[in-house]
Design an enzyme around this catalytic site. Structure first.
Site, PDB file in Angstrom:
ATOM      1  CB  CYS A 123      39.850  30.927  39.080  1.00 51.35           C
ATOM      2  SG  CYS A 123      41.039  32.397  39.283  1.00 51.35           S
ATOM      3  CG  ASP A 168      39.222  34.473  48.210  1.00 52.54           C
ATOM      4  OD1 ASP A 168      39.059  33.490  49.199  1.00 52.54           O
ATOM      5  OD2 ASP A 168      39.940  34.579  47.865  1.00 52.54           O
TER       6      ASP A 168
END
Length: 226
Positions: free
Chosen positions: A16, A138
């Site tokens: 990412c 996360d």
């Protein structure tokens, strides 16, 4: 810990926060299954929609572009989907299940980020997003995103109803342990393969993908009782 993969499956890899052509090409060469573009202006890795679409056009078949959004408006999401027709949506803000479903218009797959911390009920969170393709785990930090921090993997319960994507401070040095302990459907890396914010390192991406494949081999051996 969740067991969201069959024995024959492999851990998918998403890289990412890409901002450069060379990094997109290197991520694909390293073996990434998906690459992420941050479409939230509050991030140091932000790219404009036009830039994201330009980079996404470099992707070969079977490598998916992912758009990361934080509390984006429906027109912003619609524009991104028009610019990148095979875009997977990734919601990292305060989006409710209804907002995620509306943004995906019932046809566009999406992932919902969960901010992991002690006391957070991941089972309930995942159940409240039944149409999500996956739940991305996360670290819980101030603001949005994981800040490149590793959260306590023991917080991940067994029995999560959606596929799990492990994120948060992953790197070539720790991803084997993460895959073996959490057994996620996929892993997501950003800062752990960078030389600067949004500037990826081809060698680190290669080492990360190789480490994931090594973890998969160890899992297969463990499942066979070797």
């Amino acid at each position: 810990m969740p067991a969201t993969l069959s024995r024959a499956a492999r851990t998918r890899i998403k890289i990412c926060g890409l901002t450069r052509e060379a990094d997109v090409d290197a991520a694909v060469e390293a073996g990434a299954d998906a690459v992420g573009f941050v479409l939230w202006s509050g991030s140091a890795r932000h790219v404009t929609l036009a830039r994201a679409a330009e980079l996404a056009r470099r992707l070969p078949p079977f490598v998916m572009p992912v758009g990361l959004f934080v509390n984006a408006t429906p027109p912003e999401i619609d524009a991104a989907c028009t610019a990148m027709p095979n875009l997977l949506l990734q919601f990292h803000g305060d989006e409710t299940p209804a907002q995620c479903d509306a943004a995906s218009t019932g046809r566009r797959p999406y992932m919902r980020a969960a901010r992991m911390k002690p006391g957070f009920d991941l089972l309930d969170f995942a159940q409240s997003y039944p149409n999500a393709q996956a739940i991305l785990l996360d670290a819980h930090v101030e603001g949005y995103g994981g800040g490149g921090k590793v959260f306590d993997w023991s917080l991940v319960p067994s029995g999560v109803l959606r596929p799990v994507v492990l994120s948060g401070g992953l790197s070539p040095a720790n991803v084997i342990d993460g895959v073996l302990r959490v057994r996620p459907w996929a892993v997501d890396v950003s800062s752990g393969v960078e030389v600067g914010k949004g500037l990826k390192d081809a060698e680190l991406m290669r080492r990360f993908c190789e480490a994931v494949r090594e973890a998969d081999a160890r899992r297969a051996d463990a499942d066979r009782g070797e």
